[in-house]
Scaffold this active site. Structure first.
Site, mmCIF file in Angstrom:
data_model
loop_
_atom_site.group_PDB
_atom_site.id
_atom_site.type_symbol
_atom_site.label_atom_id
_atom_site.label_comp_id
_atom_site.label_asym_id
_atom_site.label_seq_id
_atom_site.Cartn_x
_atom_site.Cartn_y
_atom_site.Cartn_z
ATOM 1 C CB SER A 322 -1.064 0.005 1.360
ATOM 2 O OG SER A 322 -1.496 1.188 1.361
ATOM 3 C CD1 TRP A 325 -1.520 1.230 -6.059
ATOM 4 C CD2 TRP A 325 -2.003 3.051 -4.596
ATOM 5 N NE1 TRP A 325 -2.751 2.111 -6.469
ATOM 6 C CE2 TRP A 325 -2.952 2.977 -5.578
ATOM 7 C CE3 TRP A 325 -2.022 4.131 -3.679
ATOM 8 C CZ2 TRP A 325 -3.986 4.134 -5.735
ATOM 9 C CZ3 TRP A 325 -2.850 4.970 -3.691
ATOM 10 C CH2 TRP A 325 -3.868 4.992 -4.773
ATOM 11 C CG HIS A 326 -0.075 5.737 -0.893
ATOM 12 N ND1 HIS A 326 -0.525 4.737 -0.573
ATOM 13 C CD2 HIS A 326 -1.010 6.712 -0.986
ATOM 14 C CE1 HIS A 326 -1.727 4.694 -0.120
ATOM 15 N NE2 HIS A 326 -2.402 6.029 -0.383
ATOM 16 N N GLY A 327 3.700 5.694 -4.214
ATOM 17 C CA GLY A 327 4.595 6.373 -4.977
ATOM 18 C C GLY A 327 5.756 5.692 -4.861
ATOM 19 C CG PHE A 474 -0.405 9.204 -4.625
ATOM 20 C CD1 PHE A 474 1.038 9.349 -4.851
ATOM 21 C CD2 PHE A 474 -1.158 9.902 -3.953
ATOM 22 C CE1 PHE A 474 1.613 10.168 -4.021
ATOM 23 C CE2 PHE A 474 -0.431 10.736 -2.787
ATOM 24 C CZ PHE A 474 0.951 10.704 -2.748
#
Length: 474
Positions: A322, A325-327, A474
């Site tokens: 997770s 996934w954000h960056g 994102f």
């Protein structure tokens, strides 16, 4: 095209009028209008990236039909892997190519050599993480026989590109949103009005709270070495509300806009800062993403069914993925790791508890909520910082003291922005606490509050303190 722009203020009524008053007799034409409108909406950023949406749509539509016609387990698994590799490959190239290359070079430099590998000047397509996960939910559900694949390409294209939630969610599961494109839609005045009220609340959170807080936050984080401990604390707290109001504000506008067109989008935020622990926080923060990871990562890995050790491993995997996934930055991975470490003790305590739950005293609940907010806010420092080193230094200076600057008191302009920020945050907390205590799933605005919010939005709009939505990156 930003939700809080003049372009969108023109775009939305035009599409709304065509949708309900010109093309309302033909469902397929209505869906086609949504596709065209969505492509215009997305193409306003960069029309070249429309090819990626078309490609992703075509791949998963075709694979869905192929899965329905294939009974052999090996062939079905191969088709699934084709979808995964195509979608995640596109996402990985645009979002993570330079991250992996940079770390590859750094690793070899440590051993005394530097490979000649070229970095690419890659522009990240807006919303690619969101619509990629949305299309993957379709293929995964079809593969697992949870839904029948569609043969209506227009409806499927509308599902993938639906403009209200295209670039920053909520990430809708195909089983929830896609069937809504099959059904005849009639205008529901009450439903549309509720959507308009949610849009106003979202614009308040974005334009009044988030955009004004962003000015103070940017000033403090950009020059954090010279700030006092108080300024650093205020910078962290304001960023906590900035990112919440920025992202949840977008979700509210998306949900409200969806209702204007007769669609029910899932709730994405449910007053997360009123949570007494980190487990409750993640049930209320970015709900569409956390449920996506639960359904398509945590449970397939075994969830908590096998053993506690496996469950703890799966929790760690979900939070680290997770974060990534954000960056493409180690700061996001560290942020995910922090939340994993915070979540695991709560999970273990809940699993070990054999006593009946009791309703805690209000003061105790308030204390737990405040402590949880402080912990979440400290973790946000990693999310906001450019590097892990910067985040560590920021936190050290916050607790050890240092500079004397107070960015938010530099001039009368920033004093006004600070007053707007804190005043609007207090109003936000009052309204959300009222809704939370009544166990509402959304804020219900009466006419007087609605009028007041509209006036505030117009006032801060005149100040032109606009900023892009954070989650567009994102």
């Amino acid at each position: 095209m930003l939700f809080n722009s003049i372009d969108f203020a023109i775009f939305l009524p035009v599409v709304f009028g065509l949708y309900w008053f010109v093309l309302n007799k033909n469902l397929k034409v209505q869906n086609l209008l949504i596709v065209v409108a969505s492509y215009v909406f997305y193409g306003s950023w960069d029309w070249r990236f429309l090819f990626l949406i078309v490609l992703s749509t075509g791949i998963d539509y075709s694979i869905g039909i192929a899965l329905a016609e294939e009974d052999r387990k090996g062939r079905r698994k191969l088709l699934l892997w084709c979808s995964l590799l195509a979608n995640l490959g596109i996402l990985g190239f645009f979002k993570y190519y330079n991250f992996f290359i940079d770390n590859f070079i750094t690793a070899f430099t440590f051993f005394g050599s530097r490979p000649d590998v070229r970095m690419l000047d890659i522009i990240l397509p807006v919303g690619i993480s969101f619509y990629t996960f949305q299309t993957l939910s379709y293929t995964l559900d079809v593969y697992q026989h949870k839904m029948t694949p569609t043969r209506d390409f227009v409806a499927f294209s509308a599902f993938v590109s639906f403009f209200p939630q295209l670039v920053a969610g909520p990430i809708e599961k195909a089983s929830h949103l896609l069937p809504q494109f099959y059904k005849k839609r009639t205008f529901d005045y009450a439903f549309a009005v509720s959507g308009a009220r949610i849009i106003v609340w979202g614009l308040f959170k974005k334009m009044v709270v988030a955009d004004n807080a962003a000015i103070i936050v940017d000033g403090i984080f950009t020059n954090y070495e010279a700030q006092s401990s108080l300024a650093l604390v205020l910078g962290a707290v304001l960023f906590a509300f900035q990112i919440y109001c920025d992202f949840s504000g977008y979700s509210d506008i998306a949900i409200g806009t969806g209702r204007l067109f007769g669609f029910d989008l899932m709730t994405n935020f449910l007053f997360p800062y009123l949570s007494p622990n980190i487990s409750e926080f993640w049930k209320r923060w970015h709900i569409s993403l956390s449920t996506w990871f639960r359904d398509y990562v945590y449970i397939p890995l075994g969830g908590s069914r096998i053993s506690q050790a496996v469950a703890l491993r799966n929790i760690a995997v979900v939070f680290l993925v997770s974060g990534f996934w954000h960056g493409a930055n180690w700061t996001f991975i560290v942020w995910g790791g922090i939340h994993a470490m915070l979540y695991i003790p709560v999970f273990m305590k809940r699993k070990a508890s054999t006593t009946l739950a009791t309703t805690p005293h209000m003061a105790a609940t308030l204390g737990k909520t405040l402590i949880n907010f402080i912990i979440v806010t400290l973790a946000w420092v990693y999310f906001r910082s450019d590097s892990v080193g910067m985040a560590n230094d920021y936190l050290i200076r916050m607790f050890s003291g240092g500079g004397k600057a107070a960015y938010f008191l530099i001039s009368s302009k920033y004093m006004l922005i600070t007053a707007i920020s804190f005043g609007s945050i207090l109003l936000l907390l009052a309204v959300e606490t009222y809704a939370f205590r009544r166990q509402q799933k959304e804020v219900l605005l009466d006419s007087r509050l609605l009028l007041g919010l509209c006036l505030m939005i117009l006032f801060v709009g005149a100040l032109k303190n606009h900023a892009n939505f954070i989650y567009f990156q994102f």
